[in-house]
Design a protein around this motif. Structure first.
Motif, PDB file in Angstrom:
ATOM      1  N   PRO A 189     -51.187  55.685 137.800  1.00  0.00           N
ATOM      2  CA  PRO A 189     -51.880  54.537 138.525  1.00  0.00           C
ATOM      3  C   PRO A 189     -53.665  55.362 139.500  1.00  0.00           C
ATOM      4  O   PRO A 189     -53.554  56.437 140.072  1.00  0.00           O
ATOM      5  N   LYS A 190     -54.037  54.651 140.138  1.00  0.00           N
ATOM      6  CA  LYS A 190     -54.925  55.130 139.823  1.00  0.00           C
ATOM      7  C   LYS A 190     -54.980  54.511 141.837  1.00  0.00           C
ATOM      8  O   LYS A 190     -54.042  53.785 142.397  1.00  0.00           O
ATOM      9  N   ASN A 191     -55.225  56.026 142.836  1.00  0.00           N
ATOM     10  CA  ASN A 191     -55.559  55.740 144.165  1.00  0.00           C
ATOM     11  C   ASN A 191     -53.864  56.165 143.952  1.00  0.00           C
ATOM     12  O   ASN A 191     -53.657  55.256 145.551  1.00  0.00           O
ATOM     13  N   ALA A 192     -53.172  56.694 143.977  1.00  0.00           N
ATOM     14  CA  ALA A 192     -51.935  55.871 144.367  1.00  0.00           C
ATOM     15  C   ALA A 192     -51.690  57.351 145.111  1.00  0.00           C
ATOM     16  O   ALA A 192     -50.388  56.789 146.288  1.00  0.00           O
ATOM     17  N   VAL A 193     -51.905  58.308 145.908  1.00  0.00           N
ATOM     18  CA  VAL A 193     -51.714  59.132 146.741  1.00  0.00           C
ATOM     19  C   VAL A 193     -51.187  57.713 148.528  1.00  0.00           C
ATOM     20  O   VAL A 193     -52.097  57.448 148.432  1.00  0.00           O
ATOM     21  N   GLY A 194     -49.985  58.523 148.666  1.00  0.00           N
ATOM     22  CA  GLY A 194     -49.535  57.349 150.432  1.00  0.00           C
ATOM     23  C   GLY A 194     -48.696  56.299 148.933  1.00  0.00           C
ATOM     24  O   GLY A 194     -48.515  55.458 150.902  1.00  0.00           O
ATOM     25  N   LYS A 195     -49.178  55.655 148.974  1.00  0.00           N
ATOM     26  CA  LYS A 195     -48.804  54.466 148.039  1.00  0.00           C
ATOM     27  C   LYS A 195     -47.536  54.333 147.141  1.00  0.00           C
ATOM     28  O   LYS A 195     -46.991  55.606 147.180  1.00  0.00           O
ATOM     29  N   THR A 196     -46.788  53.118 147.732  1.00  0.00           N
ATOM     30  CA  THR A 196     -45.133  53.303 147.088  1.00  0.00           C
ATOM     31  C   THR A 196     -45.264  52.546 146.321  1.00  0.00           C
ATOM     32  O   THR A 196     -45.759  51.373 145.541  1.00  0.00           O
ATOM     33  N   PHE A 197     -44.536  52.916 145.516  1.00  0.00           N
ATOM     34  CA  PHE A 197     -44.444  52.494 143.832  1.00  0.00           C
ATOM     35  C   PHE A 197     -42.555  51.872 143.172  1.00  0.00           C
ATOM     36  O   PHE A 197     -41.745  52.854 144.053  1.00  0.00           O
ATOM     37  N   THR A 198     -42.550  51.076 142.355  1.00  0.00           N
ATOM     38  CA  THR A 198     -40.552  51.152 142.650  1.00  0.00           C
ATOM     39  C   THR A 198     -40.608  52.098 140.803  1.00  0.00           C
ATOM     40  O   THR A 198     -41.291  51.715 139.845  1.00  0.00           O
ATOM     41  N   LEU A 199     -39.883  53.760 141.230  1.00  0.00           N
ATOM     42  CA  LEU A 199     -39.313  54.211 139.621  1.00  0.00           C
ATOM     43  C   LEU A 199     -38.452  53.268 138.487  1.00  0.00           C
ATOM     44  O   LEU A 199     -37.096  53.595 139.662  1.00  0.00           O
ATOM     45  N   GLU A 200     -38.868  52.991 137.894  1.00  0.00           N
ATOM     46  CA  GLU A 200     -38.007  52.653 136.837  1.00  0.00           C
ATOM     47  C   GLU A 200     -37.072  53.258 135.955  1.00  0.00           C
ATOM     48  O   GLU A 200     -38.138  53.710 134.695  1.00  0.00           O
ATOM     49  N   LEU A 201     -35.804  53.373 135.405  1.00  0.00           N
ATOM     50  CA  LEU A 201     -35.261  54.470 134.590  1.00  0.00           C
ATOM     51  C   LEU A 201     -34.018  53.747 133.388  1.00  0.00           C
ATOM     52  O   LEU A 201     -34.394  52.210 133.471  1.00  0.00           O
ATOM     53  N   PRO A 202     -34.642  54.411 132.525  1.00  0.00           N
ATOM     54  CA  PRO A 202     -33.702  53.372 131.091  1.00  0.00           C
ATOM     55  C   PRO A 202     -32.953  53.348 131.339  1.00  0.00           C
ATOM     56  O   PRO A 202     -32.334  51.548 130.195  1.00  0.00           O
ATOM     57  N   ASN A 203     -31.847  53.378 131.863  1.00  0.00           N
ATOM     58  CA  ASN A 203     -30.433  52.819 132.862  1.00  0.00           C
ATOM     59  C   ASN A 203     -30.921  50.950 133.459  1.00  0.00           C
ATOM     60  O   ASN A 203     -29.879  50.719 133.580  1.00  0.00           O
ATOM     61  N   GLY A 204     -31.739  51.101 134.023  1.00  0.00           N
ATOM     62  CA  GLY A 204     -32.398  49.791 134.341  1.00  0.00           C
ATOM     63  C   GLY A 204     -32.213  50.195 135.825  1.00  0.00           C
ATOM     64  O   GLY A 204     -32.153  48.996 136.715  1.00  0.00           O
ATOM     65  N   ASN A 205     -31.684  51.541 136.485  1.00  0.00           N
ATOM     66  CA  ASN A 205     -31.080  51.582 137.639  1.00  0.00           C
ATOM     67  C   ASN A 205     -32.918  51.821 138.060  1.00  0.00           C
ATOM     68  O   ASN A 205     -34.131  51.831 137.255  1.00  0.00           O
ATOM     69  N   THR A 206     -33.306  51.968 139.591  1.00  0.00           N
ATOM     70  CA  THR A 206     -34.564  51.401 139.812  1.00  0.00           C
ATOM     71  C   THR A 206     -34.954  52.140 141.480  1.00  0.00           C
ATOM     72  O   THR A 206     -33.524  52.249 142.144  1.00  0.00           O
ATOM     73  N   GLY A 207     -35.910  52.469 141.585  1.00  0.00           N
ATOM     74  CA  GLY A 207     -35.576  53.610 143.530  1.00  0.00           C
ATOM     75  C   GLY A 207     -36.972  53.604 143.482  1.00  0.00           C
ATOM     76  O   GLY A 207     -38.215  53.261 142.784  1.00  0.00           O
TER      77      GLY A 207
END
Length: 95
Positions: free
Chosen positions: A51-69
């Motif tokens: 992602p461009k200019n990602a530092v300091g931004k919030t994202f959703t991390l998606e795992l293969p089992n469907g869990n997110t954080g």
């Protein structure tokens, strides 16, 4: 200390998805709270620098089992192995 290493996808608020590999770890929880967690994310070769200019931004991390954080990108490092984004987790760890 729980650890996780596998494929994952980093999703931004605008719907942009970046595939890659996540290496995550969690520390023991303090007094019944959520355990703090953090790790690294390496975008796949076809995802470029992520992602461009990602530092300091919030994202959703998606795992293969469907869990997110929810994660905040702390820093971006480039080197021989490509790009690595340092992540700090929010809420409960998804692994």
């Amino acid at each position: 200390m729980a650890t996780y290493r596998s494929a994952a996808t980093l999703s931004s608020a605008d719907g942009t998805r970046t595939p890659g590999t996540a290496a995550l770890f969690a520390e023991p929880a303090r007094k019944g709270g959520n355990p703090p967690w953090a790790g690294d994310f390496r975008p796949s070769n076809d995802a470029g620098y992520g992602p461009k200019n990602a530092v300091g931004k919030t994202f959703t991390l998606e795992l293969p089992n469907g869990n997110t954080g929810k994660v905040v990108v702390q820093s971006l490092k480039t080197g021989k192995g490509g790009v690595t984004l340092a992540l700090m987790g929010e809420d409960a760890p998804p692994f």
